[in-house]
Design an enzyme around this catalytic site. Sequence first.
Site, PDB file in Angstrom:
ATOM      1  N   ASP A 134       0.774  -1.246   0.000  1.00  0.00           N
ATOM      2  CA  ASP A 134       0.000   0.000   0.000  1.00  0.00           C
ATOM      3  C   ASP A 134       0.811   1.304   0.000  1.00  0.00           C
ATOM      4  O   ASP A 134       1.748   1.440   0.783  1.00  0.00           O
ATOM      5  CB  ASP A 134      -0.869   0.082   1.260  1.00  0.00           C
ATOM      6  N   GLU A 194     -10.423  -2.506   4.129  1.00  0.00           N
ATOM      7  CA  GLU A 194      -9.103  -1.980   4.479  1.00  0.00           C
ATOM      8  C   GLU A 194      -8.949  -0.579   3.877  1.00  0.00           C
ATOM      9  O   GLU A 194      -9.695  -0.178   2.989  1.00  0.00           O
ATOM     10  CB  GLU A 194      -8.000  -2.889   3.912  1.00  0.00           C
TER      11      GLU A 194
HETATM   12  C1  FRU Z   1      -3.796  -3.758   2.650  1.00  0.00           C
HETATM   13  C2  FRU Z   1      -3.177  -4.148   3.974  1.00  0.00           C
HETATM   14  C3  FRU Z   1      -3.560  -3.166   5.045  1.00  0.00           C
HETATM   15  C4  FRU Z   1      -2.454  -3.308   6.043  1.00  0.00           C
HETATM   16  C5  FRU Z   1      -1.271  -3.536   5.142  1.00  0.00           C
HETATM   17  C6  FRU Z   1      -0.226  -4.443   5.722  1.00  0.00           C
HETATM   18  O1  FRU Z   1      -3.115  -4.209   1.541  1.00  0.00           O
HETATM   19  O2  FRU Z   1      -3.576  -5.457   4.323  1.00  0.00           O
HETATM   20  O3  FRU Z   1      -4.836  -3.358   5.591  1.00  0.00           O
HETATM   21  O4  FRU Z   1      -2.295  -2.173   6.833  1.00  0.00           O
HETATM   22  O5  FRU Z   1      -1.761  -4.112   3.953  1.00  0.00           O
HETATM   23  O6  FRU Z   1       0.918  -4.474   4.935  1.00  0.00           O
END
Ligand code: FRU
Length: 581
Positions: free
Chosen positions: A131, A300
Site C-alpha cells: 500500500d 481496508e
Molecule cells: C492492505 C493491507 C492493510 C495493512 C497492510 C499491511 O493491503 O492489508 O490493511 O495495513 O496491507 O501491509
Amino acid sequence: MGIFFSCKAANPPYTVKHLGDGQSIVQVDQPKKYMLLPIEETSGESRLFVIVDNDVVQTLHVRLAVTKTDYYVPLDLSAYSDKHVALNFHHIADDALCWTELKLSDEFDTSNRETFRPAYHFSPLYGWMNDPNGMVYKDGEYHLFYQHNPYGSMWGNMHWGHAISRDLINWEHLPVAIAPDGLGTIFSGSAVVDKDNTSGFGAGAIVAFYTSAGERQTQSLAYSLDNGRTFKKYERNPILTSTVRDFRDPKVFWHEQTGKWILILAAGQEMQIYSSANLKDWTMESRFGEGHGAHGGVWECPDLIELPIEGTELKKWVLICNLNPGGPFGGSATQYFVGTFDGKTFVNESPTATKWMDWGRDHYATVTWSNAPDNRSIAIAWMSNWDYANDVPTQQFRAANSIPRDLSLYTYNGETYLKSSPSPEMLALRGKAQKKGSFKVDRTYNLDKVLADNTGTYEIEMEITNRDAEIIGFQLFNTKGEEIDCYYNLAEGKFFMDRTKSGIVSFSDKFPSITAAPIEKGKNFKLRLFIDKASVEAFGEDGRFAMTNLVFPTEPYNRISFYAKGGTYNVTSLVVYSLIQ
Ligand code: FRU
C-alpha cells in the site's frame, strides 16, 4: 558493488557459531556499513535478532539462502560502527548456504537489472512494496510513504518506505521513515500537516498515523519537524485501541465545517469514524458498512473526501473502501460510496449500489494525498492484487504503484459516480505525437509498428465512432505471439481486457484473467492506454471508467490489430506517444 570478504577469507570479518536446534550466532568483528544477507525466496522465514553490545536492537524475519542465493538485501549496521554487533539467527540449518554467502560491504548495489522494472510508475529501489501510505503534500513536495519490506521482495517486516516528488512522476528515494518497534510492525496509515499546531508538536509538523501491528492492532502516531526527513514516534503510543482483531489503516483529515480532525479506519467489515481536536485524543462518532456494498473480504485502507460534481456547483462526499478479497474479478479491489458527511456520520445515498473505482485486477489500497494544491484530490493505488502479489516475476524489487489520478464526480442516469482521470502531470512525459491517421475497420486493420524504438513505455490515445459494429476490438501484440486483447462489446455494454495470453502468466493460476468495465450508451468512444514494462492502464471517456492490469510480456507489444465484428466502425484518431522520463 564493493569488495566483499566472507568467512572463508584469511582474516574473517565475522565468525559464525552454530548453537544447535537451528540457531546460530554471527559475531561481526570488522563492521562495515552493511551486512548483506543472501535471500532465497522459497525458503521459510528465519528470525534474526540484531544484538548490539548485548542488547536486542532489532528483530526481523528473513528468508535466508539454503540452497541458492536469489539476491541480497542490506542490513544497515552503520549506526553501530564503534560497537559490537552479533546476529542471532533462529530456524535456519547449520548446513544452509547462507553461512558462506553472508557479506560485509560498504555498498549495496541498487542499479536496475530487471526487465519488468517500470519506467514511469513508482517502484521501490529494492525489496517489497504494498500500500501507498501517508501521502501528504508540503512545501512543494509530494511525500509518498509505502508498506515496505527492506529485507526481502515478499511481504513481511512492514516499515514505511519513503520517496518525494515535485511533479508526481520523478521520485527521489529517501531512507526508511518509520521502522517497527515494541508495539509492532508499521502497517498502513496517513499523514497530515498540522498547520496550526493543534497537536503541540509544532506548527507545520507532518503528523503520521499508522497501525502498530503486534499480536493485536492498535493505532500510533509519529511526527516530523523537518519536512518528513526524520520522524519521532509519540511516546504515548498507541493512541487508539479496540478489541476488534482487524483494526487498521487510519486516514486522518481536517473537517472544515466542524473545525475538527476526523480519523476513519477499517474495523473488520466496517469503517469507524472518530474525531479529535488535537490529533492525540479521539472520540468515536459513528460506524459505516453493514449492509452496504461488497463484503467478500475484510475492509481496508479507507479514505473520505469531498469532491465536486462536474458541470455543477455541488459537492458530495465519497467514502473509498478497499476490500480483500471480494473484488469484481477476484482478490483485492477498490469500491466507493457516495453520500453526505456532517463531521460525525457518513450517509450512503445509494444503499443498494456497489460501485468500483477501477475495473482491473491490479488496483488496490487506493487513497488520496492530503493537503494537495489547488484543492485537488489525487489518488494513487498499489498496482497489484493479494491473489498473486508475492509471486509476480520480479526479484530485486516487487510491485509498483498506479499512475496518479485526479478524482472528481459525474452524474449518469441519476447516479453519481467517481471519475479517475490520469493526473495532468502525465502529459509532461509525452514524447512527440505520432499520428497514425484515421481509418475505417470493417474486418481488420493492422498497424505493424506502434513505435520505431519501442522500449515498451508509451501512451495510446484513440477516438472511435461506431457505425454498426457489435464488437469493436484491438489486439496489442509482439513477435512472440503475446497479446492483450481489448474490446467493446456493445450488446453487453462493456469494455473488456483479456490478458490470458499477455506474456508470462503461469506464476499463478489466478493471474490469467479477463476484466470488464461498464460503458455508457453511445457511438463515440475515447480511450487512453498507458503501457509500461509490466502494466496497462485504460481510461475510458477521460476516466469515467478505469481499468488497471499487470502484464509481463517478454518483448514490448509493438503491433496493433484492430478488428470489427457484426458491422464496421471508424477510428477517427489514433495517436501514440512514447513516454519518457
Ligand atoms: C492492505 C493491507 C492493510 C495493512 C497492510 C499491511 O493491503 O492489508 O490493511 O495495513 O496491507 O501491509
